[in-house]
Motif scaffolding. Sequence first.
Motif, PDB file in Angstrom:
ATOM      1  N   GLN A  63      59.061  41.862  52.010  1.00 29.37           N
ATOM      2  CA  GLN A  63      60.211  41.016  52.326  1.00 29.37           C
ATOM      3  C   GLN A  63      61.145  41.012  51.129  1.00 29.37           C
ATOM      4  N   ARG A  64      62.341  40.495  51.348  1.00 32.14           N
ATOM      5  CA  ARG A  64      63.275  40.379  50.242  1.00 32.14           C
ATOM      6  C   ARG A  64      62.854  39.218  49.346  1.00 32.14           C
ATOM      7  N   ALA A  65      63.345  39.235  48.106  1.00 33.41           N
ATOM      8  CA  ALA A  65      63.007  38.185  47.146  1.00 33.41           C
ATOM      9  C   ALA A  65      63.540  36.852  47.638  1.00 33.41           C
ATOM     10  N   ALA A  66      62.639  35.905  47.867  1.00 34.26           N
ATOM     11  CA  ALA A  66      62.989  34.569  48.348  1.00 34.26           C
ATOM     12  C   ALA A  66      61.807  33.658  48.039  1.00 34.26           C
ATOM     13  N   PRO A  67      62.008  32.344  47.999  1.00 38.51           N
ATOM     14  CA  PRO A  67      60.878  31.442  47.762  1.00 38.51           C
ATOM     15  C   PRO A  67      59.724  31.722  48.725  1.00 38.51           C
ATOM     16  N   PHE A  92      48.016  36.040  42.101  1.00 37.30           N
ATOM     17  CA  PHE A  92      49.443  36.355  42.179  1.00 37.30           C
ATOM     18  C   PHE A  92      50.289  35.122  41.900  1.00 37.30           C
ATOM     19  N   LYS A  93      51.555  35.376  41.680  1.00 40.87           N
ATOM     20  CA  LYS A  93      52.561  34.323  41.575  1.00 40.87           C
ATOM     21  C   LYS A  93      53.579  34.522  42.684  1.00 40.87           C
ATOM     22  N   VAL A  94      54.144  33.421  43.166  1.00 39.52           N
ATOM     23  CA  VAL A  94      55.199  33.525  44.171  1.00 39.52           C
ATOM     24  C   VAL A  94      56.499  32.982  43.592  1.00 39.52           C
ATOM     25  N   ILE A  95      57.598  33.441  44.131  1.00 39.31           N
ATOM     26  CA  ILE A  95      58.909  32.929  43.719  1.00 39.31           C
ATOM     27  C   ILE A  95      58.978  31.443  44.060  1.00 39.31           C
ATOM     28  N   ASP A 107      45.196  31.333  41.277  1.00 36.30           N
ATOM     29  CA  ASP A 107      43.860  30.808  40.983  1.00 36.30           C
ATOM     30  C   ASP A 107      43.911  29.587  40.075  1.00 36.30           C
ATOM     31  N   GLU A 108      45.110  29.046  39.828  1.00 37.27           N
ATOM     32  CA  GLU A 108      45.233  27.864  38.975  1.00 37.27           C
ATOM     33  C   GLU A 108      45.269  26.593  39.816  1.00 37.27           C
ATOM     34  N   PRO A 109      44.756  25.481  39.260  1.00 39.97           N
ATOM     35  CA  PRO A 109      44.809  24.203  39.989  1.00 39.97           C
ATOM     36  C   PRO A 109      46.255  23.815  40.302  1.00 39.97           C
ATOM     37  N   GLY A 110      46.470  23.299  41.482  1.00 37.57           N
ATOM     38  CA  GLY A 110      47.795  22.840  41.876  1.00 37.57           C
ATOM     39  C   GLY A 110      48.646  23.890  42.552  1.00 37.57           C
ATOM     40  N   PHE A 111      48.131  25.133  42.645  1.00 33.51           N
ATOM     41  CA  PHE A 111      48.938  26.197  43.251  1.00 33.51           C
ATOM     42  C   PHE A 111      49.241  25.881  44.718  1.00 33.51           C
ATOM     43  N   ALA A 112      48.213  25.467  45.468  1.00 31.30           N
ATOM     44  CA  ALA A 112      48.406  25.212  46.906  1.00 31.30           C
ATOM     45  C   ALA A 112      49.484  24.149  47.128  1.00 31.30           C
ATOM     46  N   ALA A 113      49.452  23.096  46.300  1.00 30.93           N
ATOM     47  CA  ALA A 113      50.457  22.039  46.448  1.00 30.93           C
ATOM     48  C   ALA A 113      51.846  22.556  46.057  1.00 30.93           C
ATOM     49  N   ALA A 114      51.885  23.412  45.043  1.00 25.76           N
ATOM     50  CA  ALA A 114      53.176  23.919  44.561  1.00 25.76           C
ATOM     51  C   ALA A 114      53.875  24.781  45.595  1.00 25.76           C
ATOM     52  N   VAL A 115      53.109  25.484  46.428  1.00 24.64           N
ATOM     53  CA  VAL A 115      53.722  26.391  47.409  1.00 24.64           C
ATOM     54  C   VAL A 115      53.661  25.835  48.827  1.00 24.64           C
ATOM     55  N   ALA A 116      53.293  24.561  48.936  1.00 26.76           N
ATOM     56  CA  ALA A 116      53.124  23.977  50.274  1.00 26.76           C
ATOM     57  C   ALA A 116      54.414  24.025  51.083  1.00 26.76           C
TER      58      ALA A 116
END
Length: 663
Positions: free
Chosen positions: A415-419, A436-439, A446-455
Amino acid sequence: MSEPDALVVFTPSGKRGRFPRGTLLLQAARTLGVDVDSVCGGRALCGRCQVLVMEGEFPKHGLSSGAANLSAVSAAEESYSRRRPLAAGRRLSCSASIQGDLVVDVPAESQVHRQVVRKAADARPITLDPVVHLHYVEVREPDMHDPAGDLQRLLEALHKEWDFGPLRCDLAVLQGLQAALRKGEWKVTVAVHAGSQLIGVWPGFHDRVYGLAVDVGSTTIAAHLCNLESGELVAASGAMNPQIRFGEDLMSRVSYSMMHPGGAQQMTEAVRGALNALAAEVAREAQVSVSDILEMTVVGNPIMHHLLLGIDPVELGGAPFALATDSPLGLHAAELGLTLHPGARVYTLPCIAGHVGADAAGMILAERPDTRDELTLLVDVGTNAEIVLGNRQRLLACSSPTGPAFEGAQISCGQRAAPGAIERVRIDPTTLEAKFKVIGSDLWSDEPGFAAAVASTGVTGICGSGIIEVIAEMYLTGIISQDGVIDGELAARSDRIVPTGRTFAYTFYRGAVALQITQNDVRAIQLAKAALYAGVRLLMDHFGAIRVDRIRLAGAFGSHIDVKYAMVLGMIPDCELSQVSSAGNAAGAGARIALLDKASRTTIEELVRRVEKIETAIEPKFQAHFVEAMGIPHSTAAYSQLRREVQLPAAKAAAPRVRARRR
């Protein structure tokens, strides 16, 4: 007996001269040719002529300098300071007169040809001397005994005040001149383009003049609004190019024009509408009127260039890829349907060849490889990569048909670069597990809080920089071989390797929808990177070079990829990693340089004439270079400098014999 003339030394120019006491500092500066700005003609309105008197003994110059050697602060200076307070020690040179010996510093912001800095990884100075300048003048009133018209008396005042050569006048200026003169009580500000054309008039004192530098890309359009008096970048914005609905890549848009009567006109209207929307957006952000924009510079690839100008790009769809024009153009904005100031002008940088456009010219202007001894490679990575190789001896350029894979198209989960898009990937060499990291988030998966950050966005796909990294990591961890084949035997070791028909895929994310890199995805990237590398090698062949000293990756994609992974994948030739870096939006930076420094337009026009154009479509070596470049990082090149930084796997198989993509 009269007092001897005072010695005045201006810094940083070092110019000096003797003047009668009572001479205005601005007059002394102009007599010596010192670079001091002034819009208002010495009436203490604009504040652009500020100077600072140096205090103390100056043995080098043989004088003592101090504020006491200037006249007292005038009523005009006090009036200006009430509106815009002057910094301590600053004086308006148009109101301060010489009373004794002086050393006078002219600050950078008071210089006409001052330098501004382009914010980039390697910030470079830009000389500020735009093609549009404002001038405030007082015009004598009409007289029953003098039949001269208002324009003639305005020109007379301009010549007297600013010593212009012959001046022409836009019709729009003439239409509004009488009202402006009378509203301003015979005091007006005019905009002069290239020292020869009146393009704007305002009653009274006016000091707002802006320019827009635009990079029209096939995917995105970037616009930068600059204050032409200060050089400051006051607002920037970008938007998707609405032509995407007519085709993802350049050739599909040419095809649309060929297959649909009036298709070219549709695409022209779309891109012009986008430019008007962007101009309104950046003006709103800067809290100025869109009618304050008097100059625009534009770069773009040849097809975008032609469509903006209303030229059907059909001839660029096949050999010999003939441009309608490769020359720079100076146009009225209204001719392009752009709703800026009525007198606004547009300058398009020159194109280089049928598939190497004004964006490549902008990249050259921003990076200036012609000023270096090192052999520099410039690459603007896009659906059609534009490549420049050279140094102060020679410049060569070509384009290479990489296709849209690097931007996420033709990739199963791309996909194109987007959140929400994955932009960084790391694979554990032992477990083959990916993180991985997402925009939109700074956290690794694998870091704590990732799921909440990308919710709010979720994990939606993988963009270009992530695709480069995941495939390079798959190679480094042995998931794929040098020839790009996913190793199915690893399925016994990790459930991340899964069969897909007759081939295998690597699952790097398991969510609501699993994200995989398939064998076809790997092949699409191999084809794209091989086309890019083959274009570079052709230029190296013609230059007679076996290596490059320095690599700059430009464009939105080039700005975000990790250069180490670009080299691991073999997108670019072997080079010291410390000499590989991002150039940011170099094409857009070139447009901004052309906007702020009129002399740079002559520079790039001369440089483009020097560029040797190499057409990959007719080069017999392209096919051989392409096939060899299918290997990761390459089938035959040693990549010895990369191996000093990265441990590459041993070769497992020969590169496949695959036919190159041709136009």
